[in-house]
Design an enzyme around this catalytic site. Structure first.
Site, PDB file in Angstrom:
ATOM      1  N   CYS A 139      57.258  19.507  42.482  1.00  0.00           N
ATOM      2  CA  CYS A 139      58.317  19.013  41.689  1.00  0.00           C
ATOM      3  C   CYS A 139      59.347  18.087  42.383  1.00  0.00           C
ATOM      4  O   CYS A 139      60.231  17.242  41.820  1.00  0.00           O
ATOM      5  CB  CYS A 139      59.374  20.280  41.268  1.00  0.00           C
ATOM      6  SG  CYS A 139      58.343  21.137  39.923  1.00  0.00           S
ATOM      7  N   GLY A 182      43.105  49.275  34.283  1.00  0.00           N
ATOM      8  CA  GLY A 182      43.003  49.228  32.909  1.00  0.00           C
ATOM      9  C   GLY A 182      44.207  49.144  31.910  1.00  0.00           C
ATOM     10  O   GLY A 182      44.330  49.356  30.909  1.00  0.00           O
ATOM     11  N   ASP A 205      48.393  40.887  40.902  1.00  0.00           N
ATOM     12  CA  ASP A 205      47.417  40.031  40.981  1.00  0.00           C
ATOM     13  C   ASP A 205      46.937  39.503  39.756  1.00  0.00           C
ATOM     14  O   ASP A 205      46.856  40.351  38.555  1.00  0.00           O
ATOM     15  CB  ASP A 205      46.103  40.194  41.678  1.00  0.00           C
ATOM     16  CG  ASP A 205      45.191  40.778  40.946  1.00  0.00           C
ATOM     17  OD1 ASP A 205      44.346  40.242  40.430  1.00  0.00           O
ATOM     18  OD2 ASP A 205      45.419  42.069  40.730  1.00  0.00           O
ATOM     19  N   CYS A 228      63.219  23.535  40.295  1.00  0.00           N
ATOM     20  CA  CYS A 228      62.251  23.928  41.422  1.00  0.00           C
ATOM     21  C   CYS A 228      62.073  23.048  42.637  1.00  0.00           C
ATOM     22  O   CYS A 228      62.305  21.857  42.454  1.00  0.00           O
ATOM     23  CB  CYS A 228      60.732  24.107  40.657  1.00  0.00           C
ATOM     24  SG  CYS A 228      59.550  24.510  41.585  1.00  0.00           S
ATOM     25  N   GLN A 253      42.979  55.315  36.508  1.00  0.00           N
ATOM     26  CA  GLN A 253      42.608  55.267  35.179  1.00  0.00           C
ATOM     27  C   GLN A 253      42.968  56.156  34.144  1.00  0.00           C
ATOM     28  O   GLN A 253      43.719  56.984  34.482  1.00  0.00           O
ATOM     29  CB  GLN A 253      40.841  54.903  35.205  1.00  0.00           C
ATOM     30  CG  GLN A 253      40.417  53.710  36.124  1.00  0.00           C
ATOM     31  CD  GLN A 253      40.917  52.387  35.197  1.00  0.00           C
ATOM     32  OE1 GLN A 253      41.227  52.244  34.300  1.00  0.00           O
ATOM     33  NE2 GLN A 253      40.005  51.244  35.911  1.00  0.00           N
ATOM     34  N   ASP A 277      35.023  51.760  40.222  1.00  0.00           N
ATOM     35  CA  ASP A 277      35.585  52.470  39.048  1.00  0.00           C
ATOM     36  C   ASP A 277      35.150  51.906  37.852  1.00  0.00           C
ATOM     37  O   ASP A 277      34.504  50.848  37.940  1.00  0.00           O
ATOM     38  CB  ASP A 277      37.038  52.399  39.103  1.00  0.00           C
ATOM     39  CG  ASP A 277      37.763  50.949  38.798  1.00  0.00           C
ATOM     40  OD1 ASP A 277      37.066  50.037  39.327  1.00  0.00           O
ATOM     41  OD2 ASP A 277      38.645  51.162  38.065  1.00  0.00           O
ATOM     42  N   ASP A 324      38.574  43.226  45.308  1.00  0.00           N
ATOM     43  CA  ASP A 324      38.187  44.229  44.303  1.00  0.00           C
ATOM     44  C   ASP A 324      37.052  44.708  44.197  1.00  0.00           C
ATOM     45  O   ASP A 324      36.414  44.293  45.088  1.00  0.00           O
ATOM     46  CB  ASP A 324      38.705  43.705  42.753  1.00  0.00           C
ATOM     47  CG  ASP A 324      37.885  42.352  42.670  1.00  0.00           C
ATOM     48  OD1 ASP A 324      36.996  42.268  43.460  1.00  0.00           O
ATOM     49  OD2 ASP A 324      38.308  41.752  41.534  1.00  0.00           O
ATOM     50  N   SER A 325      36.562  46.083  43.630  1.00  0.00           N
ATOM     51  CA  SER A 325      35.310  46.613  43.791  1.00  0.00           C
ATOM     52  C   SER A 325      34.097  45.949  43.199  1.00  0.00           C
ATOM     53  O   SER A 325      33.033  46.093  43.718  1.00  0.00           O
ATOM     54  CB  SER A 325      35.389  47.993  43.369  1.00  0.00           C
ATOM     55  OG  SER A 325      35.649  47.968  41.868  1.00  0.00           O
ATOM     56  N   GLY A 326      34.618  45.035  42.332  1.00  0.00           N
ATOM     57  CA  GLY A 326      33.445  44.554  41.353  1.00  0.00           C
ATOM     58  C   GLY A 326      33.153  45.215  40.046  1.00  0.00           C
ATOM     59  O   GLY A 326      32.445  44.587  39.135  1.00  0.00           O
ATOM     60  N   GLY A 327      33.834  46.138  39.966  1.00  0.00           N
ATOM     61  CA  GLY A 327      33.638  47.037  38.803  1.00  0.00           C
ATOM     62  C   GLY A 327      34.237  46.247  37.633  1.00  0.00           C
ATOM     63  O   GLY A 327      33.245  46.518  36.723  1.00  0.00           O
ATOM     64  N   PHE A 328      35.312  45.852  37.534  1.00  0.00           N
ATOM     65  CA  PHE A 328      35.540  45.174  36.266  1.00  0.00           C
ATOM     66  C   PHE A 328      34.829  44.033  36.039  1.00  0.00           C
ATOM     67  O   PHE A 328      34.504  44.034  34.580  1.00  0.00           O
ATOM     68  CB  PHE A 328      37.095  44.618  36.561  1.00  0.00           C
ATOM     69  CG  PHE A 328      37.513  43.892  35.510  1.00  0.00           C
ATOM     70  CD1 PHE A 328      38.179  44.852  34.337  1.00  0.00           C
ATOM     71  CD2 PHE A 328      37.769  42.683  35.082  1.00  0.00           C
ATOM     72  CE1 PHE A 328      38.885  44.269  33.220  1.00  0.00           C
ATOM     73  CE2 PHE A 328      38.307  42.069  34.024  1.00  0.00           C
ATOM     74  CZ  PHE A 328      38.841  42.812  32.947  1.00  0.00           C
ATOM     75  N   CYS A 366      59.510  22.983  44.610  1.00  0.00           N
ATOM     76  CA  CYS A 366      58.179  22.989  45.150  1.00  0.00           C
ATOM     77  C   CYS A 366      57.700  21.552  45.602  1.00  0.00           C
ATOM     78  O   CYS A 366      58.468  20.618  45.181  1.00  0.00           O
ATOM     79  CB  CYS A 366      57.005  23.537  44.411  1.00  0.00           C
ATOM     80  SG  CYS A 366      56.579  22.921  43.055  1.00  0.00           S
ATOM     81  N   HIS A 412      52.321  24.189  41.578  1.00  0.00           N
ATOM     82  CA  HIS A 412      53.760  24.500  40.998  1.00  0.00           C
ATOM     83  C   HIS A 412      53.803  26.107  40.386  1.00  0.00           C
ATOM     84  O   HIS A 412      54.496  26.715  40.731  1.00  0.00           O
ATOM     85  CB  HIS A 412      53.877  23.548  39.993  1.00  0.00           C
ATOM     86  CG  HIS A 412      55.149  23.952  39.197  1.00  0.00           C
ATOM     87  ND1 HIS A 412      56.543  23.941  39.689  1.00  0.00           N
ATOM     88  CD2 HIS A 412      55.133  24.655  37.917  1.00  0.00           C
ATOM     89  CE1 HIS A 412      57.042  24.406  38.523  1.00  0.00           C
ATOM     90  NE2 HIS A 412      56.571  24.997  37.492  1.00  0.00           N
TER      91      HIS A 412
END
Length: 381
Positions: free
Chosen positions: A313, A220, A270, A308, A193, A150, A96-100, A310, A339
């Site tokens: 489990c 956003g 994500d 499950c 946005q 952004d 990500d850009s780091g903006g958030f 995995c 898990h």
């Protein structure tokens, strides 16, 4: 004309919804969509080895530009050969850009046309991040997919403020494109946005689509607004993104929102949710939320989820995992984190099959019923 570093191939559209089955081709491999990206903020998915992520089917992970800029620094990562070599991960990486983080972690910030002045959340020192700097950092980190710099305004911010923010974000996106040094092997996505304002979402999408990014994200959302409003924004925003480009909904990881986002045409997701709640002993299971540290599981020798397959489990019981967490043993958090990540990878695998079979709405209904989303006061994870 040079081929874009990141390409999307549409395989099939679901008959009854906006869902699409596809694949995204990157310099470090191809992965099927719709898909969920585990978050490795500091070049690691907390407590999970890259080999384990590969085994559970993760084709791409996310790392954080802001945090890696602060430590160890983009120059050290570049010297190591880029993020892939630095963390021993040979599949896709998105940063990500780091903006958030600039806007969410710093109470002391000042937005200017040139960029954002703020204070480092670790030591309080003064810092400055511009569109050019955000792109330069990501060029050095070396991910397959980079994000434009952004501003993410609050969902309930005024129309006038969000309009100015959207226009500035568009100008920043154009500056970022010009600063991008490695378009042949790093794809740069634009971020749409506009908070909850349809007119502004449409304006943002028009601006960014005109710049012909190889992919687009919807930012956003999942910032505290009701789920029905997020779905409403998705319904009118995803169709604004060209069909031959990937669509990425940022920061979404609850099972219900993943399915609802896919229905509305989203390809990529994500979120830190699966590993964050795992560290509190909260597990995603086919029957809904299970808080394994609760006393009721002290003598429960069943797996976390009997449906499950995995590694957790198949090999460990609720009682044992509860014991580990109550005793502050790190292995317990590894088991719950593995898990939860596996659960979401498997969910998306089943969603892709439902799109192939044209029965995604039936899948949603059955999943929601078993998971407990249809019950009053149901938890959204």
């Amino acid at each position: 004309m040079t081929e874009p570093a990141v390409k999307y191939r549409l395989i099939k559209k679901e008959k009854h919804t906006g869902a699409r089955l596809g694949e995204i081709i990157t310099p470090h491999g191809t992965f099927q969509t719709p898909m969920f990206m585990p978050v490795g903020t500091l070049a690691t998915v907390k407590s999970i080895a890259p080999e384990e992520l590969d085994a559970m089917g993760a084709g791409i992970i996310l790392s954080n530009t802001y945090h890696l800029w602060l430590r160890p620094g983009e120059d050290i990562v570049e010297e190591a050969g880029g993020l892939h070599k630095f963390m021993n991960w040979d599949k896709g990486i998105l940063t990500d850009s780091g903006g958030f983080q600039v806007f969410s972690l710093s109470d002391m910030r000042r937005i200017e046309e040139e960029g954002v002045h703020f204070r480092n959340h670790l030591n309080g020192s003064k810092m400055f991040l511009s569109p050019e700097k955000a792109i330069n950092i990501q060029n050095k980190l070396g991910p397959d997919i980079m994000m434009s710099f952004d501003e993410c305004p609050p969902f309930d911010e005024s129309f006038d403020y969000v309009k100015k923010s959207v226009e500035r974000t568009s100008r920043w996106a154009e500056r970022g494109l010009k600063a991008h040094a490695n378009p042949d092997y790093q794809g740069l996505f634009g971020i749409i946005q506009g908070a909850g304002y349809r007119e502004l979402r449409e304006q943002s999408a028009r601006d960014l689509v005109s710049m012909d990014f190889p992919g687009y994200s919807i930012g956003g959302l999942s910032v505290g607004e009701p789920k029905h409003l997020m779905n409403e924004v998705l319904e009118y925003t995803t169709p604004l993104i060209p069909e031959h480009k990937p669509r990425y909904l940022m920061g979404v990881g609850s099972a219900d929102s993943l399915i609802d986002g896919v229905i509305r045409g989203v390809d990529m997701f994500d979120c830190v949710l699966p590993t964050r709640i795992a560290r509190n002993g909260t597990c995603m299971t086919s029957a809904g939320r299970l808080v394994v540290k609760n006393a009721q599981y002290e003598r429960d020798f069943r797996p976390l989820d009997e449906k499950c397959d995995c590694h957790t489990c198949k090999n460990y019981t609720r009682a044992y995992i509860r014991h580990l967490i109550k005793a502050d043993e790190t292995f317990g958090l590894r088991l719950t984190s593995y898990h939860n990540l596996y659960f979401l990878q498997n969910l998306m695998k089943n969603v892709r099959q439902a799109i192939m079979d044209d029965n995604l709405l039936e899948f949603r209904e059955a999943f929601f019923e078993e998971y407990g989303f249809n019950k009053p006061n149901a938890k959204n994870f």
